[in-house]
Design a protein around this motif. Sequence first.
Motif, short mmCIF file in Angstrom:
data_model
loop_
_atom_site.label_atom_id
_atom_site.label_comp_id
_atom_site.label_asym_id
_atom_site.label_seq_id
_atom_site.Cartn_x
_atom_site.Cartn_y
_atom_site.Cartn_z
N SER A 187 0.82 -1.21 0.00
CA SER A 187 0.00 0.00 0.00
C SER A 187 0.85 1.26 0.00
O SER A 187 0.45 2.28 -0.55
CB SER A 187 -0.97 0.01 1.18
OG SER A 187 -0.27 0.17 2.40
N HIS B 141 -1.13 -6.87 -7.80
CA HIS B 141 -2.39 -7.58 -8.04
C HIS B 141 -2.24 -9.09 -7.94
O HIS B 141 -3.24 -9.79 -7.81
CB HIS B 141 -2.95 -7.18 -9.41
CG HIS B 141 -2.04 -7.50 -10.55
ND1 HIS B 141 -0.91 -6.73 -10.83
CD2 HIS B 141 -2.05 -8.50 -11.45
CE1 HIS B 141 -0.30 -7.25 -11.88
NE2 HIS B 141 -0.96 -8.32 -12.27
N ALA C 11 -8.24 -7.91 -1.37
CA ALA C 11 -8.74 -6.96 -0.36
C ALA C 11 -9.95 -6.24 -0.96
O ALA C 11 -9.94 -5.89 -2.14
CB ALA C 11 -7.65 -5.97 -0.01
N PRO C 12 -11.01 -6.07 -0.19
CA PRO C 12 -12.26 -5.50 -0.73
C PRO C 12 -12.10 -4.16 -1.45
O PRO C 12 -12.73 -3.93 -2.47
CB PRO C 12 -13.16 -5.36 0.49
CG PRO C 12 -12.65 -6.39 1.44
CD PRO C 12 -11.16 -6.45 1.22
N HIS C 13 -11.24 -3.29 -0.94
CA HIS C 13 -11.13 -1.96 -1.52
C HIS C 13 -10.43 -1.93 -2.88
O HIS C 13 -10.51 -0.94 -3.60
CB HIS C 13 -10.44 -0.99 -0.55
CG HIS C 13 -9.01 -1.33 -0.28
ND1 HIS C 13 -8.63 -2.39 0.51
CD2 HIS C 13 -7.87 -0.74 -0.70
CE1 HIS C 13 -7.31 -2.44 0.56
NE2 HIS C 13 -6.82 -1.45 -0.16
N ILE C 14 -9.77 -3.03 -3.27
CA ILE C 14 -9.11 -3.09 -4.58
C ILE C 14 -9.58 -4.29 -5.40
O ILE C 14 -9.02 -4.58 -6.45
CB ILE C 14 -7.58 -3.15 -4.42
CG1 ILE C 14 -7.16 -4.36 -3.56
CG2 ILE C 14 -7.02 -1.84 -3.89
CD1 ILE C 14 -5.67 -4.61 -3.51
N GLU D 255 -12.11 -5.12 -7.44
CA GLU D 255 -12.51 -5.02 -8.84
C GLU D 255 -11.29 -4.87 -9.75
O GLU D 255 -11.14 -5.59 -10.74
CB GLU D 255 -13.46 -3.84 -9.03
CG GLU D 255 -14.08 -3.79 -10.41
CD GLU D 255 -15.13 -2.69 -10.53
OE1 GLU D 255 -15.25 -2.15 -11.64
OE2 GLU D 255 -15.82 -2.37 -9.54
N GLU D 256 -10.41 -3.94 -9.42
CA GLU D 256 -9.21 -3.73 -10.25
C GLU D 256 -8.28 -4.93 -10.20
O GLU D 256 -7.72 -5.35 -11.22
CB GLU D 256 -8.47 -2.47 -9.83
CG GLU D 256 -7.25 -2.21 -10.69
CD GLU D 256 -6.48 -0.96 -10.34
OE1 GLU D 256 -5.44 -0.74 -10.97
OE2 GLU D 256 -6.89 -0.22 -9.43
N GLN D 257 -8.11 -5.49 -9.01
CA GLN D 257 -7.20 -6.62 -8.86
C GLN D 257 -7.68 -7.81 -9.68
O GLN D 257 -6.89 -8.44 -10.40
CB GLN D 257 -7.07 -6.98 -7.39
CG GLN D 257 -6.01 -8.02 -7.12
CD GLN D 257 -5.69 -8.18 -5.65
OE1 GLN D 257 -6.43 -7.71 -4.78
NE2 GLN D 257 -4.60 -8.85 -5.35
N GLN E 160 -15.36 -13.93 -6.27
CA GLN E 160 -14.26 -13.10 -5.78
C GLN E 160 -13.07 -13.94 -5.32
O GLN E 160 -12.11 -13.41 -4.78
CB GLN E 160 -14.75 -12.24 -4.60
CG GLN E 160 -15.81 -11.25 -4.97
CD GLN E 160 -15.21 -9.88 -5.27
OE1 GLN E 160 -14.36 -9.39 -4.54
NE2 GLN E 160 -15.66 -9.29 -6.34
#
Length: 97
Positions: A44, A53, A63-66, A68-70, A84
């Motif tokens: 981070s 990623h 991790a939930p906050h990333i 979609e992109e990951q 997921q």
Amino acid sequence: MDEALHERMREAVKDVPAGRVSTYGDIAAMAGAPSPRMVGALLSEDGHDLPWHRILRANGTPAPHIAEEQLARLRAEGVLADGQRVNLKKYRWQPES
């Protein structure tokens, strides 16, 4: 964190090849870090130039906050998730000893 440990963790993350994943715990073990959380903190704070990623939680999820992109970046490398969760038995990278 000392500079040597910092660099060992960075190198361990760099070693994970495209199309494979590793966990925070795997990277911590490879680098001799006392906690997987240190790997998360490194990524981070100083991971923008690393294949961040490819590093997942122990259960194969991002991790939930990333998430979609990951997952999109992993998909582009051929790593497919079931919802997921990435199948670690299929995609987990183990360095050669």
